[in-house]
Motif scaffolding. Structure first.
Motif, short mmCIF file in Angstrom:
data_model
loop_
_atom_site.label_atom_id
_atom_site.label_comp_id
_atom_site.label_asym_id
_atom_site.label_seq_id
_atom_site.Cartn_x
_atom_site.Cartn_y
_atom_site.Cartn_z
N ALA A 252 0.09 2.00 6.33
CA ALA A 252 1.45 1.70 5.87
C ALA A 252 2.29 2.96 5.93
N LYS A 253 3.48 2.83 6.51
CA LYS A 253 4.41 3.94 6.63
C LYS A 253 5.78 3.48 6.18
N VAL A 254 6.32 4.14 5.17
CA VAL A 254 7.62 3.76 4.61
C VAL A 254 8.60 4.92 4.85
N THR A 255 9.72 4.61 5.47
CA THR A 255 10.78 5.61 5.71
C THR A 255 12.14 4.95 5.49
N GLY A 256 13.18 5.74 5.61
CA GLY A 256 14.53 5.19 5.50
C GLY A 256 14.91 4.32 6.68
N ALA A 257 14.09 4.37 7.75
CA ALA A 257 14.39 3.55 8.93
C ALA A 257 13.82 2.14 8.83
N ASN A 258 12.69 1.95 8.12
CA ASN A 258 12.10 0.61 8.06
C ASN A 258 12.16 -0.01 6.66
N PHE A 259 12.77 0.71 5.70
CA PHE A 259 12.91 0.14 4.35
C PHE A 259 14.32 0.45 3.83
N GLN B 79 6.69 7.62 2.73
CA GLN B 79 5.34 7.28 2.30
C GLN B 79 4.49 6.99 3.53
N SER B 80 3.26 7.50 3.53
CA SER B 80 2.35 7.27 4.65
C SER B 80 0.94 7.24 4.09
N ARG B 81 0.31 6.05 4.18
CA ARG B 81 -1.00 5.91 3.52
C ARG B 81 -1.81 4.78 4.15
N LYS B 82 -3.13 5.00 4.12
CA LYS B 82 -4.04 3.95 4.56
C LYS B 82 -4.24 2.97 3.41
N LEU B 83 -4.09 1.68 3.72
CA LEU B 83 -4.23 0.64 2.69
C LEU B 83 -5.41 -0.25 3.03
N THR B 84 -6.34 -0.30 2.10
CA THR B 84 -7.41 -1.29 2.23
C THR B 84 -6.88 -2.63 1.73
N PRO B 85 -7.58 -3.72 1.94
CA PRO B 85 -7.08 -5.03 1.52
C PRO B 85 -6.69 -5.06 0.04
N GLN B 86 -5.50 -5.59 -0.24
CA GLN B 86 -4.95 -5.79 -1.58
C GLN B 86 -4.61 -4.46 -2.28
N LYS B 87 -4.56 -3.36 -1.55
CA LYS B 87 -4.14 -2.09 -2.13
C LYS B 87 -2.67 -1.86 -1.79
#
Length: 278
Positions: free
Chosen positions: A191-198, A222-230
């Motif tokens: 998951a990667k969150v920036t001002g361009a996609n959020f 924000q940039s992070r690996k997400l396991t299921p339901q995290k």
């Protein structure tokens, strides 16, 4: 002789005896002085004599070896055990001597062989454990980096957004919102969150009051690996004003009433939070 025992003269007899006693005493003293001088001369002459030669010491006789024959013992040089001659520099036959090294005893260094200081010492158990630990850490870091590179981004269809905040806010005051993205799939994703996609938007009916699109820096990356339901979580703040392009504020202030905060992540379903300005 009669004149010696019976002095004759015009002077008294006692005076002649005094003179003779004085002469006799002087003669005795002179004889004593001569004897003392002769004795001193003799003692000085004896001190000048050469010191007596030290007593001769016979060299220790070595025990015969089992292999020595009687003839060899009989023909031994008699001078070996004799007293040393003063001033002679020749060592006795029984005295040990250091023999010079023969060519066969000389060791020629091998040019291909490294000195002891340059030879590598074998690794100890501690060194082996440390090397194994470093290798494991490098392997884990490489694996993690590879997984982050290869791992696919979380699809918008599998991501759920959440949004919470205050229910009532005074007009002109700021409001803080909590946001998150949840991996709703059964696989891990990136998951990667920036001002361009959020974006976070504040609206009142059809009136667009404020939006992070006008100021993308308001969205913390924000940039992070997400396991299921995290989830990946962060916060954002609305300062209670109207926004303009380039993070500029508009002069019109929002009035009291009902407002909506809307969170959008790519094409994922938007979420809303209702608040009231008082």
């Amino acid at each position: 002789m009669s004149s010696v025992l019976h002095p004759v003269g015009p002077e008294p007899r006692e005076r002649y005896w005094v003179r003779r006693v004085a002469v006799l005493v002087a003669a005795v003293v002179a004889i004593g002085i001569v004897i003392a001088l002769v004795g001193n001369a003799m003692s000085a002459g004896s001190a000048v004599q050469a010191e007596p030669a030290p007593p001769s010491v016979s060299a220790p006789t070595l025990p015969p070896t089992p292999s020595a024959s009687p003839s060899a013992e009989a023909t031994a040089s008699p001078t070996a055990s004799g007293s040393p001659t003063p001033g002679s520099a020749t060592p006795s036959a029984a005295a040990p001597s250091s023999a010079a090294p023969t060519p066969s005893d000389t060791v020629t260094p091998d040019p291909k062989q490294k000195p002891k200081s340059e030879r590598s010492t074998p690794p100890t158990s501690t060194d082996k454990k440390k090397a194994e630990q470093q290798a494991a850490e490098k392997k884990a870091a490489a694996k993690k980096k590879k997984a982050a590179t290869v791992l696919a981004s979380c699809p918008a269809d599998d991501v759920r957004s959440t949004l919470t905040g205050p229910r009532k806010v005074k007009a002109g005051k700021s409001a803080k919102f909590s946001l998150s993205l949840i991996n709703g799939s059964d696989k891990s994703c990136y998951a990667k969150v920036t001002g361009a996609n959020f974006r976070l938007t504040i609206v009142s009916g059809s009136d667009r009051i404020w939006s992070s699109e006008d100021c993308p820096k308001a969205v913390p990356a924000q940039s992070r690996k997400l396991t299921p339901q995290k989830s990946v979580d962060w916060t954002m703040r609305w300062d209670g004003t109207r926004s303009g392009k380039g993070c500029k504020e508009r002069k019109e202030s929002p009035e009291a009433g009902y407002y909506w905060a809307i969170a959008n992540f790519d094409d994922a379903r938007e979420v809303r939070w209702r608040l009231i300005l008082t």
